[in-house]
Design a protein around this motif. Structure first.
Motif, PDB file in Angstrom:
ATOM      1  N   MET A   1       0.847  -1.173   0.000  1.00  0.00           N
ATOM      2  CA  MET A   1       0.000   0.000   0.000  1.00  0.00           C
ATOM      3  C   MET A   1       0.891   1.234   0.000  1.00  0.00           C
ATOM      4  SD  MET A   1      -2.664  -1.817   0.010  1.00  0.00           S
ATOM      5  CE  MET A   1      -4.180  -0.942   0.340  1.00  0.00           C
ATOM      6  N   ARG A   2       0.395   2.299  -0.674  1.00  0.00           N
ATOM      7  CA  ARG A   2       1.257   3.450  -0.867  1.00  0.00           C
ATOM      8  C   ARG A   2       0.787   4.645  -0.029  1.00  0.00           C
ATOM      9  NH1 ARG A   2       2.582   5.658  -6.751  1.00  0.00           N
ATOM     10  NH2 ARG A   2       3.876   7.459  -6.246  1.00  0.00           N
ATOM     11  N   ILE A   3       1.759   5.313   0.581  1.00  0.00           N
ATOM     12  CA  ILE A   3       1.440   6.379   1.526  1.00  0.00           C
ATOM     13  C   ILE A   3       2.104   7.672   1.099  1.00  0.00           C
ATOM     14  CG2 ILE A   3       1.655   7.099   3.944  1.00  0.00           C
ATOM     15  CD1 ILE A   3       1.503   4.153   4.647  1.00  0.00           C
ATOM     16  N   LEU A   4       1.338   8.766   1.172  1.00  0.00           N
ATOM     17  CA  LEU A   4       1.877  10.098   0.916  1.00  0.00           C
ATOM     18  C   LEU A   4       2.108  10.781   2.255  1.00  0.00           C
ATOM     19  CD1 LEU A   4       2.560  12.469  -0.990  1.00  0.00           C
ATOM     20  CD2 LEU A   4       0.134  13.108  -0.883  1.00  0.00           C
ATOM     21  N   VAL A   5       3.346  11.239   2.480  1.00  0.00           N
ATOM     22  CA  VAL A   5       3.669  11.960   3.714  1.00  0.00           C
ATOM     23  C   VAL A   5       3.867  13.430   3.346  1.00  0.00           C
ATOM     24  CG1 VAL A   5       5.336  12.210   5.591  1.00  0.00           C
ATOM     25  CG2 VAL A   5       4.736   9.926   4.751  1.00  0.00           C
ATOM     26  N   ILE A   6       3.076  14.314   3.955  1.00  0.00           N
ATOM     27  CA  ILE A   6       3.196  15.755   3.708  1.00  0.00           C
ATOM     28  C   ILE A   6       3.726  16.370   4.996  1.00  0.00           C
ATOM     29  CG2 ILE A   6       2.022  17.863   2.968  1.00  0.00           C
ATOM     30  CD1 ILE A   6      -0.199  16.007   1.785  1.00  0.00           C
ATOM     31  N   GLU A   7       5.020  16.660   5.002  1.00  0.00           N
ATOM     32  CA  GLU A   7       5.701  17.072   6.240  1.00  0.00           C
ATOM     33  C   GLU A   7       6.886  17.941   5.859  1.00  0.00           C
ATOM     34  OE1 GLU A   7       6.911  18.031   9.254  1.00  0.00           O
ATOM     35  OE2 GLU A   7       6.025  16.215  10.156  1.00  0.00           O
ATOM     36  N   ASP A   8       6.990  19.133   6.444  1.00  0.00           N
ATOM     37  CA  ASP A   8       8.055  20.064   6.056  1.00  0.00           C
ATOM     38  C   ASP A   8       9.341  19.858   6.847  1.00  0.00           C
ATOM     39  OD1 ASP A   8       6.334  21.099   8.183  1.00  0.00           O
ATOM     40  OD2 ASP A   8       7.753  22.762   8.233  1.00  0.00           O
ATOM     41  N   GLU A   9       9.284  19.148   7.969  1.00  0.00           N
ATOM     42  CA  GLU A   9      10.525  18.933   8.724  1.00  0.00           C
ATOM     43  C   GLU A   9      11.222  17.686   8.185  1.00  0.00           C
ATOM     44  OE1 GLU A   9       9.429  19.441  13.120  1.00  0.00           O
ATOM     45  OE2 GLU A   9       7.710  20.102  11.928  1.00  0.00           O
ATOM     46  N   PRO A  10      12.408  17.901   7.506  1.00  0.00           N
ATOM     47  CA  PRO A  10      13.043  16.795   6.791  1.00  0.00           C
ATOM     48  C   PRO A  10      13.354  15.599   7.692  1.00  0.00           C
ATOM     49  CG  PRO A  10      14.206  18.867   6.374  1.00  0.00           C
ATOM     50  CD  PRO A  10      13.159  19.168   7.390  1.00  0.00           C
ATOM     51  N   LYS A  11      13.771  15.873   8.930  1.00  0.00           N
ATOM     52  CA  LYS A  11      14.131  14.766   9.822  1.00  0.00           C
ATOM     53  C   LYS A  11      12.946  13.856  10.108  1.00  0.00           C
ATOM     54  CE  LYS A  11      17.928  15.608  13.021  1.00  0.00           C
ATOM     55  NZ  LYS A  11      18.259  16.197  14.337  1.00  0.00           N
ATOM     56  N   ILE A  12      11.827  14.497  10.429  1.00  0.00           N
ATOM     57  CA  ILE A  12      10.631  13.711  10.738  1.00  0.00           C
ATOM     58  C   ILE A  12      10.156  12.991   9.481  1.00  0.00           C
ATOM     59  CG2 ILE A  12       8.217  13.836  11.486  1.00  0.00           C
ATOM     60  CD1 ILE A  12       8.952  16.150  13.258  1.00  0.00           C
ATOM     61  N   ALA A  13      10.169  13.713   8.339  1.00  0.00           N
ATOM     62  CA  ALA A  13       9.705  13.106   7.092  1.00  0.00           C
ATOM     63  C   ALA A  13      10.531  11.861   6.764  1.00  0.00           C
ATOM     64  CB  ALA A  13       9.787  14.126   5.954  1.00  0.00           C
ATOM     65  N   ARG A  14      11.865  11.998   6.905  1.00  0.00           N
ATOM     66  CA  ARG A  14      12.748  10.862   6.599  1.00  0.00           C
ATOM     67  C   ARG A  14      12.493   9.691   7.529  1.00  0.00           C
ATOM     68  NH1 ARG A  14      17.017  14.332   5.480  1.00  0.00           N
ATOM     69  NH2 ARG A  14      17.689  14.199   7.632  1.00  0.00           N
ATOM     70  N   ALA A  15      12.349  10.022   8.824  1.00  0.00           N
ATOM     71  CA  ALA A  15      12.126   8.955   9.811  1.00  0.00           C
ATOM     72  C   ALA A  15      10.817   8.227   9.528  1.00  0.00           C
ATOM     73  CB  ALA A  15      12.119   9.533  11.220  1.00  0.00           C
ATOM     74  N   VAL A  16       9.774   8.998   9.191  1.00  0.00           N
ATOM     75  CA  VAL A  16       8.470   8.377   8.909  1.00  0.00           C
ATOM     76  C   VAL A  16       8.569   7.500   7.660  1.00  0.00           C
ATOM     77  CG1 VAL A  16       6.106   8.884   8.155  1.00  0.00           C
ATOM     78  CG2 VAL A  16       7.080  10.134  10.089  1.00  0.00           C
ATOM     79  N   LYS A  17       9.258   8.004   6.622  1.00  0.00           N
ATOM     80  CA  LYS A  17       9.405   7.220   5.379  1.00  0.00           C
ATOM     81  C   LYS A  17      10.136   5.910   5.665  1.00  0.00           C
ATOM     82  CE  LYS A  17      11.612   7.486   0.764  1.00  0.00           C
ATOM     83  NZ  LYS A  17      10.622   7.053  -0.225  1.00  0.00           N
ATOM     84  N   GLN A  18      11.288   6.032   6.350  1.00  0.00           N
ATOM     85  CA  GLN A  18      12.070   4.818   6.638  1.00  0.00           C
ATOM     86  C   GLN A  18      11.268   3.813   7.451  1.00  0.00           C
ATOM     87  OE1 GLN A  18      15.624   6.207   8.522  1.00  0.00           O
ATOM     88  NE2 GLN A  18      16.598   6.772   6.586  1.00  0.00           N
ATOM     89  N   GLY A  19      10.614   4.339   8.485  1.00  0.00           N
ATOM     90  CA  GLY A  19       9.850   3.456   9.377  1.00  0.00           C
ATOM     91  C   GLY A  19       8.730   2.743   8.641  1.00  0.00           C
ATOM     92  N   LEU A  20       7.990   3.501   7.825  1.00  0.00           N
ATOM     93  CA  LEU A  20       6.864   2.887   7.104  1.00  0.00           C
ATOM     94  C   LEU A  20       7.363   1.914   6.041  1.00  0.00           C
ATOM     95  CD1 LEU A  20       4.414   5.929   6.744  1.00  0.00           C
ATOM     96  CD2 LEU A  20       4.070   3.908   8.166  1.00  0.00           C
ATOM     97  N   GLU A  21       8.517   2.234   5.416  1.00  0.00           N
ATOM     98  CA  GLU A  21       9.062   1.316   4.409  1.00  0.00           C
ATOM     99  C   GLU A  21       9.468  -0.014   5.047  1.00  0.00           C
ATOM    100  OE1 GLU A  21      10.607   4.397   0.953  1.00  0.00           O
ATOM    101  OE2 GLU A  21      12.042   3.628   2.406  1.00  0.00           O
ATOM    102  N   LEU A  22       9.985   0.062   6.264  1.00  0.00           N
ATOM    103  CA  LEU A  22      10.338  -1.178   6.970  1.00  0.00           C
ATOM    104  C   LEU A  22       9.113  -2.053   7.197  1.00  0.00           C
ATOM    105  CD1 LEU A  22      12.943  -0.167   9.697  1.00  0.00           C
ATOM    106  CD2 LEU A  22      13.243  -1.767   7.799  1.00  0.00           C
ATOM    107  N   LYS A  23       7.950  -1.418   7.267  1.00  0.00           N
ATOM    108  CA  LYS A  23       6.708  -2.176   7.467  1.00  0.00           C
ATOM    109  C   LYS A  23       6.089  -2.587   6.137  1.00  0.00           C
ATOM    110  CE  LYS A  23       6.678  -1.454  11.967  1.00  0.00           C
ATOM    111  NZ  LYS A  23       6.780  -2.521  12.953  1.00  0.00           N
ATOM    112  N   GLY A  24       6.817  -2.350   5.037  1.00  0.00           N
ATOM    113  CA  GLY A  24       6.356  -2.849   3.741  1.00  0.00           C
ATOM    114  C   GLY A  24       5.532  -1.855   2.933  1.00  0.00           C
TER     115      GLY A  24
END
Ligand code: CA
Length: 225
Positions: A1-24
């Motif tokens: 499933m594909r997720i769009l993250v709309i977040e201006d703080e790069p650190k949080i955006a990166r962490a959320v992307k990495q974390g969600l990618e680990l969950k597939g």
């Protein structure tokens, strides 16, 4: 499933992307509301994770309202540093489906994304079922009957997407859009390859049962009991 993250703080955006990618999940990030609006109207996204405080003229609440006004009903989780009742009500009133206060635990974000993916449900609890094939999104367990099936990350993501649409014809484009992110260079052939991997694991070893994964030549695929 594909997720769009709309977040201006790069650190949080990166962490959320990495974390969600680990969950597939396949994850794309945009960092301002204007891009959020154009990406958000793309039906490829199954869930939007939206930061409430965004730079520029439009904040998350307004962006969410615009998406809903445009008829976009993709589930939205709003992230915010502010957690008063008034803020939560405003977020939900703008059309968000859920609300998460920063700092949040990653497990909670994943659980809430999962919860939104269950609506509208062909799913009871955390388990998706098609025939005797089951996929538990909570512990990533896949079984045919009682036999565990071991899948790679991408195979799991592909099967999860197919299991959300049982009996429907799913084109290669739909698979590319919902299972891979925008940076992935995916050719229609790649989808065929992954369908082959999946078939080798969920159908081929179970020759006494009817196959579940069907190819409709020239149209796409169908997962059906
Ligand atoms: Ca922000």
């Amino acid at each position: 499933m594909r997720i769009l993250v709309i977040e201006d703080e790069p650190k949080i955006a990166r962490a959320v992307k990495q974390g969600l990618e680990l969950k597939g999940f396949a994850v794309d990030i945009v960092s301002d509301a204007e891009s959020g609006l154009s990406y958000g109207t793309d039906p490829s996204y199954d869930v939007v994770v939206l930061d409430r405080m965004l730079p520029g003229k439009m904040d998350g609440v307004e962006l969410c309202r615009k998406l809903r006004d445009d008829g976009i009903n993709t589930p939205v989780i709003m992230l915010t540093a502010r957690g008063t009742i008034g803020d939560r009500v405003e977020g939900l009133d703008s059309g968000a489906d859920d609300y998460l206060v920063k700092p949040f635990s990653f497990d909670e974000l994943t659980a809430r994304v999962r919860a939104l993916l269950r609506r509208p449900a062909n799913q009871v609890g955390t388990e998706l079922k098609v025939g005797d094939l089951s996929l538990d999104t909570n512990n990533y367990a896949v079984k045919r009957g009682k036999t565990p099936v071991k899948l790679s990350h991408k195979e799991f993501a592909l099967l999860e997407y197919l299991m959300h649409h049982p009996g429907q014809v799913i084109t290669k484009d739909m698979i590319i859009n919902h299972v891979w992110d925008e940076d992935a260079d995916i050719l229609p052939n790649t989808v065929e390859v992954y369908i082959g991997y999946l078939r080798n694991k969920i159908d081929r070893p179970f020759s006494k049962q009817k196959p579940l994964l069907h190819t409709l030549r020239g149209f796409g695929y169908k997962l059906e009991a």
